[in-house]
Design a protein around this motif. Structure first.
Motif, short mmCIF file in Angstrom:
data_model
loop_
_atom_site.label_atom_id
_atom_site.label_comp_id
_atom_site.label_asym_id
_atom_site.label_seq_id
_atom_site.Cartn_x
_atom_site.Cartn_y
_atom_site.Cartn_z
N LEU A 120 20.14 -8.40 -1.10
CA LEU A 120 19.87 -7.41 -0.25
C LEU A 120 18.85 -7.80 0.55
N ILE A 121 17.88 -8.69 0.25
CA ILE A 121 16.54 -9.37 0.93
C ILE A 121 16.81 -10.58 1.49
N ASP A 122 16.58 -11.00 2.56
CA ASP A 122 16.84 -12.52 3.00
C ASP A 122 15.54 -13.01 3.43
N GLY A 123 15.57 -14.08 4.03
CA GLY A 123 14.37 -14.92 4.29
C GLY A 123 13.68 -14.15 5.65
N LYS A 124 14.14 -13.71 6.52
CA LYS A 124 13.71 -12.80 7.67
C LYS A 124 12.88 -11.71 7.32
N MET A 125 13.47 -10.99 6.19
CA MET A 125 13.04 -9.80 5.66
C MET A 125 11.70 -9.93 5.27
N LEU A 126 11.69 -11.20 4.33
CA LEU A 126 10.49 -11.65 3.60
C LEU A 126 9.43 -11.94 4.81
N MET A 127 9.59 -12.70 5.58
CA MET A 127 8.63 -13.14 6.73
C MET A 127 8.03 -11.88 7.41
N PHE A 174 5.64 -9.84 4.86
CA PHE A 174 4.52 -10.60 4.56
C PHE A 174 3.89 -11.25 6.01
N ASN A 175 4.45 -10.93 7.01
CA ASN A 175 3.94 -11.42 8.28
C ASN A 175 3.27 -13.07 8.01
N ALA A 176 4.41 -13.55 7.54
CA ALA A 176 4.15 -15.47 6.93
C ALA A 176 5.29 -16.15 7.84
N LYS A 177 4.83 -17.32 7.82
CA LYS A 177 5.78 -18.23 8.02
C LYS A 177 6.63 -18.55 6.98
N TRP A 233 7.71 -21.20 -0.10
CA TRP A 233 7.43 -20.02 -0.89
C TRP A 233 8.86 -19.07 -0.96
N THR A 234 9.43 -19.01 0.19
CA THR A 234 10.58 -18.26 0.30
C THR A 234 11.77 -18.48 -0.64
N LYS A 235 11.95 -19.51 -1.00
CA LYS A 235 13.02 -19.71 -2.40
C LYS A 235 12.45 -18.89 -3.60
N GLY A 236 11.24 -19.19 -3.92
CA GLY A 236 10.68 -18.60 -4.94
C GLY A 236 10.69 -16.77 -4.83
N ALA A 237 10.28 -16.56 -3.73
CA ALA A 237 10.37 -15.07 -3.35
C ALA A 237 11.79 -14.66 -3.51
N LEU A 238 12.67 -15.34 -2.84
CA LEU A 238 14.08 -14.67 -2.96
C LEU A 238 14.62 -14.75 -4.20
N ASP A 239 14.08 -15.57 -5.12
CA ASP A 239 14.62 -15.55 -6.68
C ASP A 239 14.19 -14.32 -7.23
N ILE A 240 12.84 -14.06 -7.08
CA ILE A 240 12.14 -12.88 -7.58
C ILE A 240 12.87 -11.68 -7.32
N CYS A 241 13.39 -11.56 -5.65
CA CYS A 241 14.11 -10.42 -5.51
C CYS A 241 15.54 -10.34 -6.01
N GLN A 260 1.97 -18.63 -3.19
CA GLN A 260 1.08 -19.28 -2.19
C GLN A 260 1.70 -18.93 -0.59
N ILE A 261 1.97 -17.75 -0.35
CA ILE A 261 2.34 -17.18 0.96
C ILE A 261 1.54 -17.37 1.98
N PRO A 262 1.88 -18.13 3.07
CA PRO A 262 0.98 -18.52 3.99
C PRO A 262 0.73 -17.27 5.02
N MET A 263 -0.14 -16.38 4.82
CA MET A 263 -0.08 -15.13 5.51
C MET A 263 -0.54 -15.55 7.03
N LYS A 264 -0.18 -15.17 8.07
CA LYS A 264 -0.59 -15.29 9.39
C LYS A 264 -1.76 -14.51 9.59
N LYS A 265 -2.56 -15.14 10.42
CA LYS A 265 -3.86 -14.14 10.83
C LYS A 265 -3.78 -13.26 11.53
#
Length: 520
Positions: free
Chosen positions: A459-466, A469-472, A476-484, A515-520
């Protein structure tokens, strides 16, 4: 020469009449000194006598190459009156495709393939063969019908149907062998197999396909050490792979494996011939494996082990291939000596032994890599451990196995067969006990509606995650997608915007760990 009669179908009669007219057309041209004789050869004749429908016909010509004959046939069919006589439309005439023999390997062999009246036809001259010591590629030249029959792999494949006399011709005893349901070589088996060791596999394939027996003298030479060594090293592994595939896709794959087992051919077929000192697994308990798969296949009722794990024609073939490889599970894999993990023995066998395609190699690699983990999950169900009720834990394991090798269901079947070989074959555990345990795993996974976890669409893909979280993007995206996905598996049917927010909140809780790299 023994003879018999067959009854042609209307379409076969139509084809025969056309070819006889072409032969007369050539004879009347006086370009060839001898009259043309045409014969249907080999497999079509055998199948016709066994009342097996066949659309592949090899046509043997006495004094012309297939190319020369078909050029004359093309001339004949350019006459519209001839087309009307044989009720042919221009589209009924298949394009002629010429197969030229490699000149360094043979002479005068020009085969043409085409399609007429719905039949796939090959045209080639009658021939005799002369073999050298180090090659299965013979020198070929024009021969007689008897010489052509002698060069074939089995007497039942050396029968001819003479289009002119309307009789089946038998120069080598094929009719008697067909009646006796016996596979036998036209020449002495020693010479037959030493000339072309691939004939060992061809005889096994025909015996399995037709439920015939191989005569004792042929069997003796099929398992001869010199013949097996020639089969291992003299024959291209692509050709070996083609024969094995035909066997395992046939109507009785178990019979083929029984022949391999009984004749001691296992280490000749399922090996890496490119490697020195390649290990040889024990096949003492292998019969339990292929007998087990045969028994499972006999029960394809909904909910059964076979029905749940083998779900396509490709899967049927791959299931027998995995059964063939099961003995390799008893050989410890080579230790890692570099940065890359070593290629598993089972994978090497499939890659180099029968030159399987990359998809099958990937499946085999996954099966050998994961069978212990699949067995652990089965054991957890048997023991009633708490983790088996965790839909996300179980579902994510299944998805991982599927990523590792594709078709996790076949990997599970392999795990079952390996356990059968060990527990039933070596420890004497009743087969019914082992199968009951694996049936319990399948029933449990079905009750959880988790068998198709790999097909669960995120239901959630990499673009939605980025964006969230306003992140590149990054590791980290693989781990986040696994959590979702784990959240999704815990909450089947949850698709509302509020549900997605809840899944994203799971990621947010672990943002530091990821370690999600948040954009400043």
């Amino acid at each position: 020469m023994a003879t018999t009669r067959i009854t042609l179908s209307p379409r076969e009669t139509q084809l025969r009449n056309l070819l006889l007219d072409v032969a007369r057309f050539i004879d009347e041209s006086k370009e060839i000194k001898e009259n043309i004789e045409l014969r249907f050869a080999g497999g079509w004749v055998r199948d016709k006598l066994l009342n097996i429908e066949s659309h592949d016909i090899d046509t043997a010509i006495n004094v012309m190459t297939g190319d020369s004959f078909c050029l004359k046939m093309k001339d004949y069919l350019e006459n519209e009156e001839n087309l009307r006589k044989h009720s042919l439309e221009p589209e009924d005439i298949g394009s002629l495709h010429k197969i030229l023999a490699k000149p360094e390997k043979s002479k005068h062999l020009e085969t043409v393939t085409t399609k007429l009246f719905g039949f796939d036809l090959d045209f080639v001259n009658l021939r005799k063969e002369t073999y050298s010591e180090d090659s299965r590629n013979p020198q070929m030249e024009f021969g007689t019908a008897i010489e052509d029959a002698d060069r074939r792999d089995a007497t039942i494949n050396a029968l001819f149907y003479n289009l002119h006399s309307d009789e089946v011709e038998d120069f080598v005893g094929g009719l008697v062998d067909l009646k006796a349901q016996r596979i036998r070589t036209p020449m002495e088996p020693e010479q037959t197999f030493k000339d072309d060791p691939l004939r060992v596999l061809r005889l096994i394939r025909f015996a399995s396909r037709l439920d015939f027996t191989i005569d004792a003298e042929s069997e003796k030479w099929m398992s001869n050490a010199t013949v097996m060594e020639a089969l291992k090293l003299k024959i291209s592994r692509e050709r070996v792979g083609v024969e094995v595939e035909k066997m395992l896709k046939g109507n009785d794959p178990r019979s083929s494996l029984q022949y391999f087992d009984r004749l001691g051919l296992y280490s000749t077929i399922f090996t890496d011939p490119t490697a020195k000192d390649f290990p040889v697994p024990s096949t003492d308990n292998w019969s339990i494996v292929y007998d087990c798969l045969h028994a499972l296949k006999a029960n394809e009722t909904p909910g059964s082990i076979y029905h749940a794990l083998v779900r396509s024609e490709d899967a049927k073939y791959n299931s027998w291939l995995l059964a063939a490889l099961a003995p390799w599970a008893s050989i410890p894999n080579p230790p890692q000596s570099g940065p890359k993990p070593p290629i598993l023995f089972g994978t090497r066998v499939i890659q180099e032994g029968i030159k399987a395609n990359s998809k099958i190699c990937n499946l085999v690699n996954g099966a050998f890599k994961n069978y212990a983990q699949l067995t652990e999950l089965k054991n957890a169900v048997v023991e009633g451990l708490a983790l088996i009720h965790e839909r996300d834990t179980v579902g994510m394991r299944i998805r991982k196995w599927n990523v590792d090798g594709g078709n996790w269901r076949l990997q599970a079947l392999f795990a079952l067969l390996v356990e059968v070989m060990g527990r039933v074959g070596s420890q004497g555990v009743p087969l019914s006990t082992v199968l009951s345990e694996w049936q319990g795993l399948i029933d449990h996974l079905e009750s959880m509606d988790i068998m198709d976890a790999p097909a669960e669409k995120p239901l959630i893909d990499g673009k939605m995650l980025m964006a969230e979280f306003n992140a590149k993007g990054g590791v980290w995206t693989k781990g986040a997608l696994d959590i979702c996905m784990a959240w999704q598996l815990r909450n089947p049917g949850a698709t509302s915007p509020e549900d997605l927010k809840a899944a994203l909140e799971e990621v947010r809780k672990k943002s530091d760990e990821l370690q999600i790299p948040m954009k400043k």
